[in-house]
Scaffold this motif. Structure first.
Motif, PDB file in Angstrom:
ATOM      1  N   VAL A  40       0.817  -1.211   0.000  1.00 47.52           N
ATOM      2  CA  VAL A  40       0.000   0.000   0.000  1.00 47.52           C
ATOM      3  C   VAL A  40       0.851   1.262   0.000  1.00 47.52           C
ATOM      4  O   VAL A  40       0.473   2.273  -0.599  1.00 47.52           O
ATOM      5  N   ALA A  51       1.899   1.841  -3.491  1.00 47.09           N
ATOM      6  CA  ALA A  51       0.735   2.268  -4.264  1.00 47.09           C
ATOM      7  C   ALA A  51       0.449   3.747  -4.050  1.00 47.09           C
ATOM      8  O   ALA A  51       0.187   4.498  -5.009  1.00 47.09           O
ATOM      9  N   GLU A  52       0.503   4.186  -2.808  1.00 47.22           N
ATOM     10  CA  GLU A  52       0.238   5.596  -2.511  1.00 47.22           C
ATOM     11  C   GLU A  52       1.313   6.501  -3.106  1.00 47.22           C
ATOM     12  O   GLU A  52       1.020   7.625  -3.538  1.00 47.22           O
ATOM     13  N   GLN A  56      -4.175   2.341  -7.605  1.00 46.38           N
ATOM     14  CA  GLN A  56      -5.402   2.587  -6.833  1.00 46.38           C
ATOM     15  C   GLN A  56      -6.112   1.292  -6.483  1.00 46.38           C
ATOM     16  O   GLN A  56      -6.644   1.139  -5.373  1.00 46.38           O
ATOM     17  N   ARG A  78      -4.363  -0.174  -3.565  1.00 45.04           N
ATOM     18  CA  ARG A  78      -4.671   0.542  -2.325  1.00 45.04           C
ATOM     19  C   ARG A  78      -6.075   0.205  -1.826  1.00 45.04           C
ATOM     20  O   ARG A  78      -6.284  -0.019  -0.633  1.00 45.04           O
TER      21      ARG A  78
END
Length: 217
Positions: free
Chosen positions: A39, A42-43, A102, A105
């Motif tokens: 995550v 991903a961010e 996205q 996430r």
């Protein structure tokens, strides 16, 4: 004035290489985040998409300025106009990377796709990363032989994309509605990423040879 113009054209090329490099980093990180359910990565991809957008916008402004001041003709005009179109495709490739991130996430801490599809998506990601790196090389060197390599990789991605649809529509598919939607979207994002790269490759072939490669039906 001619020397200034040539410097501006070189700057256009340098900026295209810079944007394509950002896109290559973006898709590499996005596919890692997707396949590893990372995550944080991903961010980071999502946040960094603004850099690609800003770089593409700055290039567009430079190209428009060149058109207004220098009024290029013949091949010089094709270079500047092609740069605007390539910039748009690169920006869309960045968007595809962001969409893949996205999904990672949204589904964290779970993996986005069921186990039965993970090998397929790992291969899709590997091919997209390879295409992105080849695109950087193509924009740097202008070697049109790389364009054909990109088209071949795209054919492999298209086949994998179709295999995802066959899987989720097959009688043995055990995934739920969310799994079906996620797999379909993710496969489409990978496929569209490669399509934009092929579009850029065709434009580079045209600039180098003067021959336009017609789109496949």
């Amino acid at each position: 004035m001619r020397e200034v113009f040539q410097q501006e054209l070189r700057e256009v090329q340098d900026r295209l290489v810079e944007i394509s490099t950002l896109v290559a980093v973006s898709i590499e990180n996005a596919t890692r985040a997707f396949n590893e359910s990372d995550v944080s990565l991903a961010e980071a991809v999502i946040a960094d998409d603004d850099r690609i957008d800003e770089a593409a916008l700055a290039l567009d402004e430079l190209a428009i300025n060149i058109l207004a001041r220098q009024q290029p003709v013949a091949r010089d005009l094709r270079i500047v106009v092609s740069a605007l179109r390539v910039s748009a495709s690169l920006e869309r490739m960045g968007d595809m990377s962001e969409h893949i991130a996205q999904l990672a996430r949204y589904r964290f801490p779970d993996k986005v796709v069921p186990k039965s599809l993970r090998a397929t998506f790992a291969e899709l990601g590997t091919l997209d990363v390879a295409i992105a790196r080849k695109l950087v090389e193509l924009l740097t060197s202008g070697d049109v032989r790389i364009a054909e390599q990109i088209r071949n990789d795209d054919d492999r991605i298209d086949a994998l994309h179709l295999s995802v649809f066959d899987k989720v529509l097959g009688e043995t598919w055990k995934g739920g509605a969310v799994d079906t939607v996620d797999a379909t979207l993710a496969s489409r994002y990978h496929e569209r990423f490669a399509d934009h790269a092929v579009s850029i490759a065709k434009k580079m072939q045209y600039l180098a040879t003067g021959d336009w490669v017609a789109p496949e039906l």
